[in-house]
Design a protein around this motif. Structure first.
Motif, PDB file in Angstrom:
ATOM      1  N   TRP A  84      72.143  57.946  43.639  1.00  0.00           N
ATOM      2  CA  TRP A  84      72.774  58.095  42.321  1.00  0.00           C
ATOM      3  C   TRP A  84      74.108  57.352  42.261  1.00  0.00           C
ATOM      4  O   TRP A  84      74.503  56.844  41.198  1.00  0.00           O
ATOM      5  N   ILE A  85      74.796  57.269  43.389  1.00  0.00           N
ATOM      6  CA  ILE A  85      76.081  56.570  43.397  1.00  0.00           C
ATOM      7  C   ILE A  85      75.855  55.072  43.218  1.00  0.00           C
ATOM      8  O   ILE A  85      76.560  54.404  42.453  1.00  0.00           O
ATOM      9  N   TYR A  86      74.844  54.531  43.924  1.00  0.00           N
ATOM     10  CA  TYR A  86      74.499  53.121  43.747  1.00  0.00           C
ATOM     11  C   TYR A  86      74.011  52.862  42.321  1.00  0.00           C
ATOM     12  O   TYR A  86      74.326  51.827  41.722  1.00  0.00           O
ATOM     13  N   ALA A  87      73.232  53.800  41.781  1.00  0.00           N
ATOM     14  CA  ALA A  87      72.722  53.638  40.417  1.00  0.00           C
ATOM     15  C   ALA A  87      73.865  53.631  39.414  1.00  0.00           C
ATOM     16  O   ALA A  87      73.886  52.826  38.470  1.00  0.00           O
ATOM     17  N   ALA A  88      74.831  54.524  39.591  1.00  0.00           N
ATOM     18  CA  ALA A  88      75.976  54.579  38.688  1.00  0.00           C
ATOM     19  C   ALA A  88      76.815  53.312  38.766  1.00  0.00           C
ATOM     20  O   ALA A  88      77.258  52.765  37.747  1.00  0.00           O
ATOM     21  N   ARG A  89      77.011  52.817  39.982  1.00  0.00           N
ATOM     22  CA  ARG A  89      77.789  51.590  40.149  1.00  0.00           C
ATOM     23  C   ARG A  89      77.097  50.416  39.484  1.00  0.00           C
ATOM     24  O   ARG A  89      77.726  49.622  38.779  1.00  0.00           O
ATOM     25  N   SER A  90      75.772  50.313  39.688  1.00  0.00           N
ATOM     26  CA  SER A  90      75.015  49.218  39.099  1.00  0.00           C
ATOM     27  C   SER A  90      75.041  49.264  37.578  1.00  0.00           C
ATOM     28  O   SER A  90      75.154  48.236  36.909  1.00  0.00           O
TER      29      SER A  90
END
Length: 347
Positions: A203-209
């Motif tokens: 979710w952190i990678y998804a939010a950053r992307s």
């Protein structure tokens, strides 16, 4: 299409609807051009697309960007095969060759079920793998075939110090997931698939992307202060454990199993998969009737304020898959990055 259930703070107009076929075709092209075999590329792409269609955005199509970066920088090996190894001690190990872990986990569940057919129960280790995808998908399939599965991962905390222990202000543990699946009643298996952290790392990678914020209470920054900004994590912050001391305790047990018992891990976690043949213990139809009685009691419970109903783990994902109409609502920024990646690899 139904409204997207997501932990990302995004409006629906910030997403684009992409067909499963288009998404899979794009991902297969990316993974093949990076040196993976057509079989591995197809396996990974189908898994990611079906995960997104099931509503698990953190482990779905957006992972293409992370996997591609890891293949390009040499963190993940490409062109490798999964091997099933019988150790002199009698233990069974599935070795992923340092590649993406999804094909290895598919092989592990298939091997575990084959072994349990003969003996009633089996246990095996999965080693030398990268990210292993959404374990709920594997447990759901095994549950449909009549098996109880318990899978836990741990190890490599020196390279993946993502989660702060309860009471701590620094990341020291991986997200060390647990997944338990069992045949259920009339609506299919019950599947519990969770990271021991307050939020999955994906979710952190998804939010950053996507350029999005995360929910309250999931992250701390490098000074131990609460944050919703994914960049706080990448700048030395940490994820909080789920359920405080309980999530921390489960993560610690995963680390003890994955590293202390299974040995040094490479790439990401070591995994232990235990598989039990349910009809070895109780006749299938009798178990289904009893399971349905338990699950019906849960579903018929009056909902608390703020809830529509009581849900059974695993049913939301299957329902979302059916409702999706084979169309994935991907953040526009993420899909643009994936398309640009494919175009760049083609050049």
């Amino acid at each position: 299409m139904t409204a997207t259930r997501s932990k990302l703070d995004l409006q629906e107009d910030q997403r684009v609807n992409v067909s499963k076929a288009e998404a899979v075709s794009c991902m297969v092209a990316i993974f093949e051009r990076l040196g993976n075999t057509p079989e591995v590329a197809r396996c990974v792409a189908e898994h990611l697309a079906e995960t997104s269609l099931s509503g698990m955005e953190s482990h779905g199509v957006m992972r293409t960007l992370q996997y591609a970066e890891q293949m390009q920088n040499g963190y993940l090996s490409v062109g490798v095969d999964t091997q099933v190894i019988r150790a002199p001690s009698g233990a069974t190990h599935v070795d992923g060759g340092g590649g993406i872990g999804i094909p290895a986990m598919v092989q592990a569940y298939e091997t575990g079920m084959q072994m349990a057919v003969r003996t009633g129960v089996s246990a095996l280790a999965i080693r030398n793998v990268g990210h292993t995808g959404r374990h709920g998908a594997f447990a759901d399939k095994a549950g449909q075939e009549g098996f109880l599965t318990i899978c836990v991962g741990g190890g490599n905390r020196k390279n993946w110090p993502q989660v702060a222990p309860h009471g701590g202000a620094k990341g020291l543990l991986p997200t060390n997931p647990w997944c338990i699946g069992i045949p259920g009643g009339a609506r299919g298996p019950v599947v519990l698939d969770f990271a021991t952290s307050k939020i999955a790392g994906g979710w952190i990678y998804a939010a950053r992307s996507a350029g999005a914020q995360l929910p309250d209470g999931c992250l701390i920054d490098r000074d131990g202060n609460p944050s919703r900004d994914p960049e706080a994590y990448f700048s030395g912050g940490a994820i909080l454990p789920a359920g405080g001391h309980k999530g921390y305790g489960l993560a610690l047990m995963g680390e003890m199993i994955g590293e202390a018992m299974l040995g040094p891990s490479s790439t990401e976690c070591n995994w232990l998969l235990v598989t039990l043949r349910c009809d070895h213990f109780r006749e299938t139809s009798a178990m289904e009737v009893a399971a349905e009685a338990v699950l019906s009691d849960m579903r018929n419970c009056p909902p608390a304020p703020g809830f529509d109903c009581v849900e059974v783990p695993g049913e939301r994902e299957r329902d979302q898959y059916v409702k999706s109409g084979d169309r994935i609502a991907i953040p526009k920024a993420t899909w643009r990055q994936i398309q640009e990646l494919e175009a760049g690899l083609k050049a």
